[in-house]
Design a protein around this motif. Structure first.
Motif, PDB file in Angstrom:
ATOM      1  N   TYR A 194     -31.871  12.053  -5.187  1.00  0.00           N
ATOM      2  CA  TYR A 194     -31.097  11.455  -4.097  1.00  0.00           C
ATOM      3  C   TYR A 194     -31.695  11.823  -2.740  1.00  0.00           C
ATOM      4  CZ  TYR A 194     -26.973   9.808  -1.563  1.00  0.00           C
ATOM      5  OH  TYR A 194     -26.122   9.135  -0.715  1.00  0.00           O
ATOM      6  N   GLU A 237     -33.058   9.184  -0.108  1.00  0.00           N
ATOM      7  CA  GLU A 237     -32.438   9.184   1.218  1.00  0.00           C
ATOM      8  C   GLU A 237     -33.475   9.351   2.322  1.00  0.00           C
ATOM      9  OE1 GLU A 237     -28.351  11.204   2.849  1.00  0.00           O
ATOM     10  OE2 GLU A 237     -29.941  12.554   2.217  1.00  0.00           O
ATOM     11  N   ASP A 292     -26.617   6.422  -6.736  1.00  0.00           N
ATOM     12  CA  ASP A 292     -26.104   7.788  -6.707  1.00  0.00           C
ATOM     13  C   ASP A 292     -25.854   8.264  -8.134  1.00  0.00           C
ATOM     14  OD1 ASP A 292     -25.047  10.196  -6.087  1.00  0.00           O
ATOM     15  OD2 ASP A 292     -23.218   9.451  -5.129  1.00  0.00           O
ATOM     16  N   HIS A 311     -20.697  14.283 -10.054  1.00  0.00           N
ATOM     17  CA  HIS A 311     -19.550  14.471  -9.169  1.00  0.00           C
ATOM     18  C   HIS A 311     -18.484  15.383  -9.767  1.00  0.00           C
ATOM     19  CE1 HIS A 311     -21.182  10.384  -8.015  1.00  0.00           C
ATOM     20  NE2 HIS A 311     -21.265  11.049  -6.887  1.00  0.00           N
ATOM     21  N   GLN A 350     -16.144  12.876  -4.949  1.00  0.00           N
ATOM     22  CA  GLN A 350     -17.406  12.407  -4.397  1.00  0.00           C
ATOM     23  C   GLN A 350     -17.672  13.009  -3.016  1.00  0.00           C
ATOM     24  OE1 GLN A 350     -16.659   8.161  -4.684  1.00  0.00           O
ATOM     25  NE2 GLN A 350     -17.991   7.988  -6.467  1.00  0.00           N
ATOM     26  N   GLU A 351     -16.615  13.123  -2.200  1.00  0.00           N
ATOM     27  CA  GLU A 351     -16.796  13.681  -0.859  1.00  0.00           C
ATOM     28  C   GLU A 351     -17.162  15.158  -0.922  1.00  0.00           C
ATOM     29  OE1 GLU A 351     -13.227  12.853   1.247  1.00  0.00           O
ATOM     30  OE2 GLU A 351     -13.637  10.711   1.479  1.00  0.00           O
ATOM     31  N   GLN A 376     -20.766  15.375  -1.822  1.00  0.00           N
ATOM     32  CA  GLN A 376     -21.638  15.004  -0.710  1.00  0.00           C
ATOM     33  C   GLN A 376     -21.629  16.063   0.394  1.00  0.00           C
ATOM     34  OE1 GLN A 376     -23.783  12.537  -0.004  1.00  0.00           O
ATOM     35  NE2 GLN A 376     -24.067  13.197   2.129  1.00  0.00           N
ATOM     36  N   ASP A 377     -20.440  16.476   0.806  1.00  0.00           N
ATOM     37  CA  ASP A 377     -20.315  17.335   1.986  1.00  0.00           C
ATOM     38  C   ASP A 377     -20.566  18.809   1.695  1.00  0.00           C
ATOM     39  OD1 ASP A 377     -19.623  15.021   3.297  1.00  0.00           O
ATOM     40  OD2 ASP A 377     -17.455  15.369   3.139  1.00  0.00           O
ATOM     41  N   TYR A 397     -24.099  18.909  -2.198  1.00  0.00           N
ATOM     42  CA  TYR A 397     -25.379  18.283  -1.852  1.00  0.00           C
ATOM     43  C   TYR A 397     -25.937  18.856  -0.555  1.00  0.00           C
ATOM     44  CZ  TYR A 397     -28.730  14.798  -0.256  1.00  0.00           C
ATOM     45  OH  TYR A 397     -29.860  14.175   0.212  1.00  0.00           O
TER      46      TYR A 397
END
Length: 388
Positions: free
Chosen positions: A164, A168, A178, A182, A323-324, A327-328, A331
């Motif tokens: 990813y 990106e 993606d 998760h 998922q958030e 990501q936050d 990741y």
């Protein structure tokens, strides 16, 4: 004449009342765009063989994600596949996705390989599309010596982060797939008296990389009192060893009371004690999914029998939050560590160490002073030569 009739006649009019701008419809635009684009979610299931991982996943999504898997019986026979009953979702296509890796867990008597099997399916329900990827880990914990046998799983999680990050950082960022994990359902055996050393080691190894949700498998082997006792024991051991599991976010103050009560019940149900089954049996004059025993019927979707419905509700209602957090938190931690190892500076100056910045400024100041001293020395020499 209505607004629709005027539009048909080519007249553009204001559909709302005077004084209404219309930006209150922005959430509707986001909703339409999200529905058109679809959603992606990757779920990993980890646990020893025989705990019903595949059965539970098939029960959660009302399908058979492993149609080609052959499970030999005690005499080498293949058990018959049971029907899944009425389907609540429509499957658009089954995507090919069998990623396999090998990791050697060698002992004197047995060699068992931990593999990664990712099955991807596109699900459509009421016009909403979900690209679901289920990552299974057959062979986990099956070797005589299971020490470090989960390094393959950690490598797979890191590889998805790396892929990813590469996509990106590329030129074309519009269609990034993606595949980051998760959520991870970690299955705990109901036969023990809590967590095994392997359970503790594995969850501590991945709790900073993925959202871990502990699941007690085959809860129909426990009485209600045994189930509650085992839940308390597992939570105590999780706190004792400092394991970070996924915690549901608190309900907002403006949420309705039903949602607040649902969130409270879901939080109190962790770890979820579940039962999975794809068989349709008759109970109290109606067809239900469950397990038939000589003493009665265990209904999969009955919250009084197990936490299956609570687990599915948690997964669906908090899918966006999972998922958030990926990501936050997970990741971003991986990305920060990766940039530090590669020697690249992050885009934010706050990410750099303050001492390092101060040292660089002092070194630059010393270089400037040395250059000025050399220039003054050269100018002085030239002046002395002119006087002669």
């Amino acid at each position: 004449m209505s607004h629709g009739d005027r539009m048909k006649q080519g007249q553009f009019t204001n559909p709302e009342t005077p004084g209404y701008v219309g930006f209150a419809n922005l959430p509707n635009q986001v909703h339409r765009k999200s529905v058109k684009k679809g959603f992606e979610f990757t779920l990993m299931v980890v646990g020893e063989s025989g705990l019903g991982k595949s059965t539970l996943i098939n029960s959660l999504f009302l399908t058979d994600l492993y149609p080609e898997r052959i499970i030999p019986g005690a005499a080498g026979r293949t058990p018959a596949q049971a029907g899944t009953g009425p389907q609540a979702v429509t499957f658009v296509m089954l995507l090919s996705s069998r990623h396999s890796r090998s990791f050697c867990c060698q002992t004197e008597k047995i060699e068992r390989t931990v593999q990664i099997e990712a099955s991807t399916v596109e699900i459509e329900e009421r016009g909403v599309k979900l690209r679901l990827t289920v990552v299974d880990t057959p062979g986990y914990g099956d070797a005589i010596n299971s020490q470090d046998c989960f390094s393959t799983i950690i490598s797979y999680i890191d590889d998805q982060f790396e892929r990813y990050l590469h996509d990106e950082s590329g030129l074309n960022r519009r269609h990034i797939v993606d595949n980051r994990v998760h959520c991870c359902f970690y299955f705990i055996s109901p036969l023990g008296h809590g967590l095994k050393p392997l359970d503790v080691q594995f969850m501590k190894a991945i709790h900073n990389k993925v959202n871990v949700v502990p699941v007690i498998a085959k809860a129909d082997t426990l009485t209600l009192r045994e189930r509650e006792r085992l839940k308390r024991r597992i939570l105590d051991e999780i706190d004792e060893h400092g394991i970070k599991i996924y915690h549901l976010p608190d309900a907002e103050s403006d949420e309705d009371e039903d949602f607040k009560e649902q969130t409270r019940i879901l939080k109190a149900s962790i770890p979820f004690a579940v039962v999975g089954s794809n068989q349709q049996i008759e109970a109290k004059g109606k067809k239900v999914r469950g397990r038939l025993y000589p003493w009665g019927v265990v209904e999969v979707e009955n919250p009084e029998h197990n936490d299956f419905l609570k687990l599915r509700t948690m997964l669906i209602t908090h899918m966006q939050d999972l998922q958030e957090v990926t990501q936050d938190l997970h990741y971003e931690n991986f990305r920060s560590d990766r940039l530090k190892r590669s020697g690249r500076k992050g885009p934010e100056p706050e990410e750099m160490d303050k001492d390092m910045i101060l040292q660089e400024k002092e070194a630059e100041l010393r270089r400037m002073q040395e250059m000025i001293a050399k220039m003054q020395a050269q100018m002085q020499k030239q002046g002395d030569g002119d006087d002669v």
